[in-house]
Write a protein that holds these residues in place. Structure first.
Motif, PDB file in Angstrom:
ATOM      1  N   ASP A  33     -35.983 -21.437 104.332  1.00  0.00           N
ATOM      2  CA  ASP A  33     -35.344 -22.368 103.400  1.00  0.00           C
ATOM      3  C   ASP A  33     -35.823 -23.776 103.721  1.00  0.00           C
ATOM      4  N   GLN A  37     -39.467 -23.635 102.386  1.00  0.00           N
ATOM      5  CA  GLN A  37     -39.178 -22.682 101.314  1.00  0.00           C
ATOM      6  C   GLN A  37     -40.486 -22.163 100.724  1.00  0.00           C
ATOM      7  N   GLY A  38     -40.531 -20.855 100.521  1.00  0.00           N
ATOM      8  CA  GLY A  38     -41.741 -20.205 100.020  1.00  0.00           C
ATOM      9  C   GLY A  38     -42.453 -19.427 101.110  1.00  0.00           C
ATOM     10  N   ARG A  81     -43.846 -29.761 105.217  1.00  0.00           N
ATOM     11  CA  ARG A  81     -44.143 -28.851 104.108  1.00  0.00           C
ATOM     12  C   ARG A  81     -45.627 -28.922 103.763  1.00  0.00           C
ATOM     13  N   LEU A  85     -48.141 -25.741 103.747  1.00  0.00           N
ATOM     14  CA  LEU A  85     -48.884 -25.343 102.545  1.00  0.00           C
ATOM     15  C   LEU A  85     -50.385 -25.323 102.811  1.00  0.00           C
ATOM     16  N   ARG A  94     -50.671 -19.620  97.923  1.00  0.00           N
ATOM     17  CA  ARG A  94     -50.088 -20.846  97.375  1.00  0.00           C
ATOM     18  C   ARG A  94     -48.701 -20.517  96.826  1.00  0.00           C
ATOM     19  N   PRO A  95     -47.651 -20.704  97.663  1.00  0.00           N
ATOM     20  CA  PRO A  95     -46.299 -20.412  97.189  1.00  0.00           C
ATOM     21  C   PRO A  95     -45.887 -21.366  96.079  1.00  0.00           C
ATOM     22  N   GLU A  96     -44.957 -20.887  95.274  1.00  0.00           N
ATOM     23  CA  GLU A  96     -44.434 -21.708  94.189  1.00  0.00           C
ATOM     24  C   GLU A  96     -43.660 -22.879  94.764  1.00  0.00           C
ATOM     25  N   ALA A  97     -43.639 -23.969  94.025  1.00  0.00           N
ATOM     26  CA  ALA A  97     -42.881 -25.148  94.459  1.00  0.00           C
ATOM     27  C   ALA A  97     -41.384 -24.840  94.401  1.00  0.00           C
ATOM     28  N   PRO A  98     -40.614 -25.433  95.365  1.00  0.00           N
ATOM     29  CA  PRO A  98     -39.164 -25.189  95.350  1.00  0.00           C
ATOM     30  C   PRO A  98     -38.495 -25.840  94.169  1.00  0.00           C
TER      31      PRO A  98
END
Length: 98
Positions: A33, A37-38, A81, A85, A94-98
């Motif tokens: 979290d 997050q991601g 963060r 990333l 590439r995780p999605e943006a929170p």
């Protein structure tokens, strides 16, 4: 840990990592979290070398980071963060943006 032991440890200065751990045997899955997050990390534990040798990670495990010390708690708790990333991008993730 007793409530008194927890109180002593909780009173010490520390940086915090926010995550939820799920048990998906033989994996412990950490879903982070906050600024991480991601990020989702899965850790496998085995009682024998044979179990470890025969383990096939599930398809949703998309990168092996066992030997990458950046993904240890001590590094993650200090990482921004942006840094996290960047590390994931090195693995093509590439995780999605929170």
């Amino acid at each position: 840990m007793s409530p008194a032991e927890y109180d002593v440890i909780a009173s010490l200065p520390a940086a915090l990592l926010a995550k939820t751990r799920f048990s998906v045997p033989p994996l412990g899955v950490d879903v982070f979290d906050g600024h991480l997050q991601g990020l989702v990390l899965a850790e496998a534990e085995f009682t024998t070398d044979d179990e470890a040798q025969s383990f096939v990670p599930p398809a949703w495990c998309v990168a092996e980071v066992t030997d990458d010390t950046r993904f240890t708690g001590g590094h993650l708790v200090q990482a921004s963060r942006h840094e996290m990333l960047g590390w994931l991008a090195e693995y093509g993730l590439r995780p999605e943006a929170p």
